[in-house]
Motif scaffolding. Structure first.
Motif, PDB file in Angstrom:
ATOM      1  N   THR A  89      47.835  40.631  44.511  1.00 50.16           N
ATOM      2  CA  THR A  89      47.929  41.830  45.349  1.00 50.16           C
ATOM      3  C   THR A  89      47.610  43.102  44.574  1.00 50.16           C
ATOM      4  OG1 THR A  89      50.320  41.893  44.918  1.00 50.16           O
ATOM      5  CG2 THR A  89      49.584  40.784  46.926  1.00 50.16           C
ATOM      6  N   ALA A  90      47.940  43.128  43.278  1.00 48.96           N
ATOM      7  CA  ALA A  90      47.610  44.312  42.481  1.00 48.96           C
ATOM      8  C   ALA A  90      46.097  44.485  42.366  1.00 48.96           C
ATOM      9  CB  ALA A  90      48.229  44.198  41.091  1.00 48.96           C
ATOM     10  N   VAL A  91      45.385  43.367  42.203  1.00 51.23           N
ATOM     11  CA  VAL A  91      43.919  43.423  42.143  1.00 51.23           C
ATOM     12  C   VAL A  91      43.377  43.910  43.483  1.00 51.23           C
ATOM     13  CG1 VAL A  91      41.826  42.058  41.837  1.00 51.23           C
ATOM     14  CG2 VAL A  91      43.831  41.604  40.410  1.00 51.23           C
ATOM     15  N   ALA A  92      43.954  43.403  44.576  1.00 49.53           N
ATOM     16  CA  ALA A  92      43.525  43.858  45.901  1.00 49.53           C
ATOM     17  C   ALA A  92      43.758  45.353  46.066  1.00 49.53           C
ATOM     18  CB  ALA A  92      44.275  43.082  46.981  1.00 49.53           C
ATOM     19  N   GLY A  93      44.886  45.847  45.581  1.00 50.05           N
ATOM     20  CA  GLY A  93      45.174  47.268  45.694  1.00 50.05           C
ATOM     21  C   GLY A  93      44.196  48.128  44.919  1.00 50.05           C
ATOM     22  N   ILE A  94      43.875  47.702  43.710  1.00 51.02           N
ATOM     23  CA  ILE A  94      42.905  48.451  42.904  1.00 51.02           C
ATOM     24  C   ILE A  94      41.525  48.441  43.563  1.00 51.02           C
ATOM     25  CG2 ILE A  94      41.705  48.502  40.690  1.00 51.02           C
ATOM     26  CD1 ILE A  94      44.262  47.354  39.439  1.00 51.02           C
ATOM     27  N   ALA A  95      41.116  47.281  44.064  1.00 45.35           N
ATOM     28  CA  ALA A  95      39.810  47.176  44.716  1.00 45.35           C
ATOM     29  C   ALA A  95      39.748  48.043  45.971  1.00 45.35           C
ATOM     30  CB  ALA A  95      39.523  45.714  45.066  1.00 45.35           C
ATOM     31  N   LEU A  96      40.796  47.998  46.790  1.00 45.44           N
ATOM     32  CA  LEU A  96      40.811  48.801  48.009  1.00 45.44           C
ATOM     33  C   LEU A  96      40.806  50.290  47.686  1.00 45.44           C
ATOM     34  CD1 LEU A  96      43.391  46.783  50.153  1.00 45.44           C
ATOM     35  CD2 LEU A  96      40.929  46.941  50.519  1.00 45.44           C
ATOM     36  N   THR A  97      41.544  50.676  46.652  1.00 44.53           N
ATOM     37  CA  THR A  97      41.553  52.092  46.254  1.00 44.53           C
ATOM     38  C   THR A  97      40.175  52.543  45.815  1.00 44.53           C
ATOM     39  OG1 THR A  97      43.856  51.842  45.525  1.00 44.53           O
ATOM     40  CG2 THR A  97      42.661  53.787  44.768  1.00 44.53           C
ATOM     41  N   THR A  98      39.481  51.696  45.051  1.00 44.78           N
ATOM     42  CA  THR A  98      38.129  52.035  44.595  1.00 44.78           C
ATOM     43  C   THR A  98      37.165  52.149  45.769  1.00 44.78           C
ATOM     44  OG1 THR A  98      38.544  50.861  42.518  1.00 44.78           O
ATOM     45  CG2 THR A  98      36.245  51.310  43.095  1.00 44.78           C
ATOM     46  N   LEU A  99      37.281  51.233  46.729  1.00 45.71           N
ATOM     47  CA  LEU A  99      36.356  51.229  47.859  1.00 45.71           C
ATOM     48  C   LEU A  99      36.616  52.380  48.822  1.00 45.71           C
ATOM     49  CD1 LEU A  99      36.256  47.406  48.675  1.00 45.71           C
ATOM     50  CD2 LEU A  99      34.412  48.768  47.700  1.00 45.71           C
ATOM     51  N   PHE A 100      37.892  52.716  49.036  1.00 43.60           N
ATOM     52  CA  PHE A 100      38.238  53.705  50.059  1.00 43.60           C
ATOM     53  C   PHE A 100      38.562  55.080  49.490  1.00 43.60           C
ATOM     54  CE2 PHE A 100      38.883  49.765  52.404  1.00 43.60           C
ATOM     55  CZ  PHE A 100      38.346  50.088  53.634  1.00 43.60           C
ATOM     56  N   ALA A 101      38.329  55.282  48.199  1.00 38.82           N
ATOM     57  CA  ALA A 101      38.441  56.639  47.660  1.00 38.82           C
ATOM     58  C   ALA A 101      37.352  57.520  48.266  1.00 38.82           C
ATOM     59  CB  ALA A 101      38.327  56.597  46.133  1.00 38.82           C
ATOM     60  N   GLU A 102      37.494  58.811  48.115  1.00 38.29           N
ATOM     61  CA  GLU A 102      36.546  59.732  48.742  1.00 38.29           C
ATOM     62  C   GLU A 102      35.119  59.534  48.238  1.00 38.29           C
ATOM     63  OE1 GLU A 102      37.626  63.832  49.257  1.00 38.29           O
ATOM     64  OE2 GLU A 102      39.744  63.366  49.000  1.00 38.29           O
ATOM     65  N   ASN A 103      34.988  59.036  47.013  1.00 40.43           N
ATOM     66  CA  ASN A 103      33.650  58.758  46.481  1.00 40.43           C
ATOM     67  C   ASN A 103      33.334  57.268  46.465  1.00 40.43           C
ATOM     68  OD1 ASN A 103      35.523  58.106  44.546  1.00 40.43           O
ATOM     69  ND2 ASN A 103      34.368  58.960  42.822  1.00 40.43           N
ATOM     70  N   GLY A 104      34.144  56.468  47.172  1.00 39.60           N
ATOM     71  CA  GLY A 104      33.929  55.032  47.220  1.00 39.60           C
ATOM     72  C   GLY A 104      32.906  54.633  48.266  1.00 39.60           C
ATOM     73  N   TRP A 105      32.530  53.365  48.248  1.00 40.79           N
ATOM     74  CA  TRP A 105      31.517  52.876  49.183  1.00 40.79           C
ATOM     75  C   TRP A 105      31.936  53.080  50.632  1.00 40.79           C
ATOM     76  CZ3 TRP A 105      30.056  47.467  46.689  1.00 40.79           C
ATOM     77  CH2 TRP A 105      29.361  47.715  45.500  1.00 40.79           C
ATOM     78  N   PHE A 106      33.184  52.753  50.953  1.00 44.38           N
ATOM     79  CA  PHE A 106      33.660  52.864  52.331  1.00 44.38           C
ATOM     80  C   PHE A 106      34.318  54.217  52.601  1.00 44.38           C
ATOM     81  CE2 PHE A 106      34.399  48.004  52.083  1.00 44.38           C
ATOM     82  CZ  PHE A 106      33.039  47.791  52.187  1.00 44.38           C
TER      83      PHE A 106
END
Length: 273
Positions: free
Chosen positions: A104-121
């Motif tokens: 779950t920690a890996v999922a949290g880091i990945a989601l944060t990276t993707l959904f940050a303001e400069n992320g892909w999503f």
């Protein structure tokens, strides 16, 4: 006499009870005992503090929103996986179980990276002024990601076992696709949907690792109840941590009890039909 592959009933029951006691009963018993060591006034003061109440509101509303999203998207995903054959179907089917296998920690880091303001999503809604990471919306995204498989995996087997003759009979009687789904298919899926919804909601309530990275963890705003209990543990305030955790435990048990009642009523209704 029927041949039994597994050991006799007394031995099998004894092994099961020992396993359940060690894995489930003892941890829950320790939690209840620690919370009960507080007096009622102290217990109520802890669980009804403004910060705790705010965490309940954030957790419950986010879990409800994530469960509602999973109800629609998970149902559609299960339908596509069962009713259609297309390239990459097995790969998508395997991806459904990714939240179970991914830490779950890996999922949290990945989601944060993707959904940050400069992320892909996250960059797409950011252009419209909508921020996902470090907001309640980010909490909902993390909850939806980790609890989606519960909806898909409970509905999918029931869809696979549905008798096509029921739909064919409804079509011969002039039923439209919408009426067939609402009057024939959906009632048969109701017990499975209720089970999936209860599991999805319970998982969302207790999720921790995938949320703390994307939530922002601001008290009174984006702090979930599980994190507040963890903070009390870090402060060595074990009684307060147990009291806060007991609220989640009671909520989960009540929700599961209500779901079981609704499932039983749905099954009785189907049996009468």
């Amino acid at each position: 006499m029927a041949r039994r592959i597994l050991p006799g009933f007394p031995l099998a029951l004894g092994i099961t009870l020992v396993y359940v006691s060690i894995i489930v009963v003892l941890p829950l018993g320790a939690l209840v005992f620690k919370a009960a060591s507080l007096g009622f006034e102290d217990y109520w003061r802890i669980v009804s503090s403004p910060r705790a109440v705010a965490s309940y509101r954030v957790t419950a509303l986010s879990a409800l929103a994530a469960t509602a999203f999973n109800l629609v998207f998970g149902m559609a995903l299960a339908w596509v996986l069962v009713r259609y054959r297309f390239p990459g179907r097995r790969f998508i089917d395997a991806l459904v179980d990714l939240p179970f296998a991914l830490p779950t920690a890996v999922a949290g880091i990945a989601l944060t990276t993707l959904f940050a303001e400069n992320g892909w999503f996250g960059s797409v809604p950011a252009h419209a002024g909508i921020k996902v990471a470090y907001t309640p919306l980010g909490i909902m995204v993390a909850m939806a990601f980790t609890s989606l498989p519960f909806i898909v995996r409970t509905v999918q087997p029931v869809l696979e076992d549905l008798d096509p003759a029921l739909e064919e009979a409804a079509q011969t009687l002039g039923g439209s696709d919408r009426s067939i789904f609402l009057r024939v298919i959906l009632p048969l899926l109701t017990p499975a949907l209720l089970a999936g919804l209860s599991l999805s909601f319970a998982r969302s309530l207790g999720e921790f690792g995938a949320i703390i990275f994307i939530a922002g963890n601001q008290p009174m705003s984006t702090e979930i109840t599980a994190l507040l209990a963890f903070i009390r543990l870090e402060e060595y305030d074990y009684q307060a941590a147990a009291a806060i955790a007991s609220v989640l435990l009671i909520t989960a048990f009540l929700m599961l009890a209500i779901t079981n009642i609704l499932q039983a009523r749905a099954l009785r209704y189907m049996a009468r039909g």
